[in-house]
Design an enzyme around this catalytic site. Structure first.
Site, mmCIF file in Angstrom:
data_model
loop_
_atom_site.group_PDB
_atom_site.id
_atom_site.type_symbol
_atom_site.label_atom_id
_atom_site.label_comp_id
_atom_site.label_asym_id
_atom_site.label_seq_id
_atom_site.Cartn_x
_atom_site.Cartn_y
_atom_site.Cartn_z
ATOM 1 N N CYS A 132 0.141 -1.412 0.285
ATOM 2 C CA CYS A 132 -0.147 -0.047 0.316
ATOM 3 C C CYS A 132 0.891 0.807 0.030
ATOM 4 O O CYS A 132 1.165 1.595 -1.276
ATOM 5 C CB CYS A 132 -0.786 -0.101 0.395
ATOM 6 N N HIS A 133 0.442 2.133 0.817
ATOM 7 C CA HIS A 133 1.790 3.292 1.406
ATOM 8 C C HIS A 133 3.257 3.101 1.562
ATOM 9 O O HIS A 133 4.032 3.520 1.789
ATOM 10 C CB HIS A 133 1.265 4.103 2.014
ATOM 11 N N GLU A 163 -5.081 6.868 -4.021
ATOM 12 C CA GLU A 163 -5.403 8.406 -3.295
ATOM 13 C C GLU A 163 -6.802 9.108 -3.610
ATOM 14 O O GLU A 163 -7.808 9.959 -2.970
ATOM 15 C CB GLU A 163 -4.164 8.954 -3.871
#
Length: 227
Positions: A132-133, A163
């Site tokens: 993910c991030h 996002e």
């Protein structure tokens, strides 16, 4: 006597989502890899950038994997006061898994400990995984020769479209997919919020929370191939 291989889950210590609301590490993105790794016989340790109790996001008390993770005595003991990443001995680990959550966008890319621990494990033949991030950890990571770790590599991470869908394009300090590509990587997206894991040798990345378990499975497979 055989010793279980060790994996390290790295959590953010950043708890402020650009002044909008609290954030931190996304619990499912730690819990699902923990469940996969422990079931596969790995000893899992937890660290955070600054140490202490890491901020959390995305808690779902109805999720049995999250409950098992948070209620496991060894996990709970670690989460109460994590060891700071700078104090971790990278030679102990064959997998380093950078857990996602929006907080990572502030402290993973600039952390010298992220860069040094990740580099050491990778150059010793270990696996770097991120979901993910979490791939924000790879943005600033270089090899010993100073070159970008991900230059010329295929990776994925939270997409610009995802996002935008969560309304945080103007809140995060940068767009992850763009930053990965700026370091010479090819970002490989799939449809928003669908499982997507990209394996490029010993670099394993997952796109979003839906990819956390599969990213861990792929990391275990990559570690087996490199053993």
């Amino acid at each position: 006597m055989t010793t279980s291989p060790r994996a390290l889950l790295v959590l953010t210590s950043h708890g402020d989502l650009g002044g909008l609301r609290p954030t931190g590490y996304y619990i499912s993105e730690a819990a699902e890899p923990w469940e996969i790794l422990t079931r596969a016989g790995w000893e899992v340790h937890i660290t955070s950038i600054a140490g202490g109790q890491p901020p959390e996001d995305g808690r779902n008390d109805a999720d049995p994997i999250q409950r098992a993770f948070l209620n496991d005595p060894h996990v709970a003991e670690q989460l109460r006061s994590t060891t700071a990443l700078k104090d971790i001995d990278p030679s102990m680990y064959r997998i380093v898994f950078f857990v996602g959550g929006h907080g990572t966008m502030w402290d993973f890319p600039t952390s010298t400990a992220v860069q040094s621990v990740g580099r050491a494990v990778y150059e010793a033949g270990g696996v770097l995984a991120a979901v993910c991030h979490g791939p924000s950890a790879l943005v600033g990571m270089t090899l010993s020769d100073g070159s970008s770790l991900i230059s010329g590599r295929r990776v994925t991470g939270f997409t610009n479209e995802e996002e935008k869908a969560v309304g945080l394009t103007e809140v995060v300090p940068f767009l992850l997919a763009d930053a990965l590509e700026s370091k010479g990587a090819t970002h490989v997206p799939a449809s928003s919020f669908t499982e997507n894991v990209v394996v490029d040798g010993r670099i394993v990345t997952g796109q979003n929370p839906q990819s956390a378990a599969a990213t861990a499975q792929a990391a275990v497979a990559a570690a087996a191939l490199s053993a």
